[in-house]
Write an enzyme that holds these catalytic residues in place. Structure first.
Site, PDB file in Angstrom:
ATOM      1  N   SER A  42       4.265 -17.223   8.279  1.00 49.06           N
ATOM      2  CA  SER A  42       4.654 -16.157   7.356  1.00 49.06           C
ATOM      3  C   SER A  42       3.464 -15.242   7.088  1.00 49.06           C
ATOM      4  CB  SER A  42       5.148 -16.755   6.034  1.00 49.06           C
ATOM      5  OG  SER A  42       6.146 -17.723   6.259  1.00 49.06           O
ATOM      6  N   SER A  44       1.763 -10.987   6.689  1.00 45.63           N
ATOM      7  CA  SER A  44       1.696  -9.691   7.366  1.00 45.63           C
ATOM      8  C   SER A  44       1.147  -9.794   8.780  1.00 45.63           C
ATOM      9  CB  SER A  44       0.832  -8.726   6.541  1.00 45.63           C
ATOM     10  OG  SER A  44      -0.470  -9.242   6.357  1.00 45.63           O
ATOM     11  N   THR A  45       0.242 -10.735   9.054  1.00 45.28           N
ATOM     12  CA  THR A  45      -0.321 -10.853  10.395  1.00 45.28           C
ATOM     13  C   THR A  45       0.702 -11.378  11.382  1.00 45.28           C
ATOM     14  OG1 THR A  45      -2.445 -11.345   9.349  1.00 45.28           O
ATOM     15  CG2 THR A  45      -2.277 -11.759  11.686  1.00 45.28           C
ATOM     16  N   ASP A 101       0.110 -18.981  12.596  1.00 43.22           N
ATOM     17  CA  ASP A 101       0.282 -18.610  11.194  1.00 43.22           C
ATOM     18  C   ASP A 101      -0.989 -17.929  10.696  1.00 43.22           C
ATOM     19  OD1 ASP A 101       1.497 -18.324   8.737  1.00 43.22           O
ATOM     20  OD2 ASP A 101       1.849 -20.462   8.417  1.00 43.22           O
ATOM     21  N   ASP A 104      -4.900 -17.051   3.800  1.00 44.92           N
ATOM     22  CA  ASP A 104      -5.484 -16.220   2.750  1.00 44.92           C
ATOM     23  C   ASP A 104      -7.011 -16.290   2.770  1.00 44.92           C
ATOM     24  OD1 ASP A 104      -2.974 -15.371   1.563  1.00 44.92           O
ATOM     25  OD2 ASP A 104      -2.753 -17.450   0.943  1.00 44.92           O
ATOM     26  N   GLY A 115      -0.608 -19.779   1.061  1.00 49.75           N
ATOM     27  CA  GLY A 115       0.386 -19.822  -0.001  1.00 49.75           C
ATOM     28  C   GLY A 115       0.447 -18.571  -0.842  1.00 49.75           C
ATOM     29  N   GLY A 116      -0.331 -17.542  -0.464  1.00 53.17           N
ATOM     30  CA  GLY A 116      -0.249 -16.286  -1.202  1.00 53.17           C
ATOM     31  C   GLY A 116       1.151 -15.689  -1.176  1.00 53.17           C
ATOM     32  N   GLY A 117       1.899 -15.999  -0.123  1.00 52.13           N
ATOM     33  CA  GLY A 117       3.280 -15.541  -0.011  1.00 52.13           C
ATOM     34  C   GLY A 117       4.296 -16.565  -0.472  1.00 52.13           C
ATOM     35  N   GLU A 123       5.164 -23.842   5.543  1.00 49.33           N
ATOM     36  CA  GLU A 123       4.079 -23.577   6.489  1.00 49.33           C
ATOM     37  C   GLU A 123       3.365 -24.861   6.882  1.00 49.33           C
ATOM     38  OE1 GLU A 123       3.059 -19.015   5.003  1.00 49.33           O
ATOM     39  OE2 GLU A 123       1.884 -20.697   4.251  1.00 49.33           O
TER      40      GLU A 123
END
Length: 279
Positions: A42, A44-45, A101, A104, A115-117, A123
């Site tokens: 998960s 943006s990358t 994956d 952060d 876990g920022g998302g 994950e």
């Protein structure tokens, strides 16, 4: 347009191009044509990871099945017309060939904060189901010690009814003002994960590595010791520290990546590789 807004746009474009460069190189190095089961994380990358996979074309990807860590990666897989499957359908005796994956923060020993998302539990399930876990990030995530660059704290997924007591435990352990993550602006109250849990973000002093010299100050932890202590708190479901062994050291269950790819500000990609098991 003001010079400050132009500079902000330039910086944003630089970050995105660095993510894309790292993702394409990671996929080129670690997605072998013979692989059939691939984990997709998960963040943006990972958008660029899926782009790089799809660019290989159906002659390569039609024999592959892709396992997401959450709703975002599920949507990316479907939008790229890749075959989707869920990790609960993977037979217990089977492993994913590779999982990609983001993170952060990544330290000098390739320990991660994730876990920022708010997808940390899924994950970790996907990462530990893979023979090889590969991290893809940009230069902002590179750090010598966890907690130096990522100031928001270690994400901890908790049972809602246990949250107040978990907060008390964290403060006693030296966490600096741990907080239940808000669901705002989209939702009043606490953020609710895909698992119906809450997230607590717990900032600690930068986490020590085994190689660090000198006595630990009060409230300082090593990565592995803190990970072990956090997961034992009643009411904690999972934690955003990915530590311990990598896939070169254990056959299954590795939380640390075998390699981390960082898109750098100068357009290059820095690769940090994990150590193999000691003979």
């Amino acid at each position: 347009m003001s010079s400050s807004s132009s500079s902000t746009k330039d910086q944003a474009a630089l970050v995105e191009s660095s993510k894309r460069a790292a993702a394409f190189q990671a996929v080129a190095d670690h997605l072998l044509p013979s692989y059939t089961r691939i984990g997709v994380g998960s963040g943006s990358t990972v958008v660029y990871v899926v782009e790089a996979i799809a660019a290989l074309g159906p002659s390569v990807t039609d024999s592959m099945t892709f396992y997401p860590t959450g709703a975002q990666s599920e949507a990316l897989i479907e939008a790229a017309n890749l075959r989707l499957q869920y990790i609960n359908k993977l037979a217990p005796a089977d492993q994913l060939d590779v999982a990609f994956d983001g993170a952060d923060e990544v330290d000098a020993d390739l320990n991660l904060i994730k876990g920022g998302g708010a997808c940390l539990w899924q994950e970790k399930v996907v990462a530990t189901a893979a023979r090889n876990f590969v991290c893809v990030a940009d230069f902002r995530k590179l750090s010598d010690r966890l907690g130096k660059a990522w100031k928001k704290g270690i994400p901890i997924e908790v049972l809602p009814i246990a949250a107040p007591r978990v907060l008390g435990e964290l403060r006693a352990m030296g966490a600096r003002d741990p907080q239940i993550r808000s669901g705002l602006p989209g939702k009043a109250g606490a953020l609710v994960t895909d698992n119906g849990m809450w997230i607590i973000d717990a900032p600690f002093a930068p986490l020590r590595l085994p190689s660090d010299e000198g006595e630990a100050a009060e409230g300082e932890w090593t990565v592995d010791a803190l990970a072990d202590r956090l997961i034992k708190i009643p009411g904690v479901a999972e934690i955003g520290l990915f530590s311990g062994k990598n896939g070169l050291e254990v056959a299954s269950g590795a939380q640390k990546p075998v390699a981390a790819y960082f898109g750098m500000a100068d357009g290059t990609v820095e690769v940090r590789k994990a150590a193999a098991a000691a003979s």
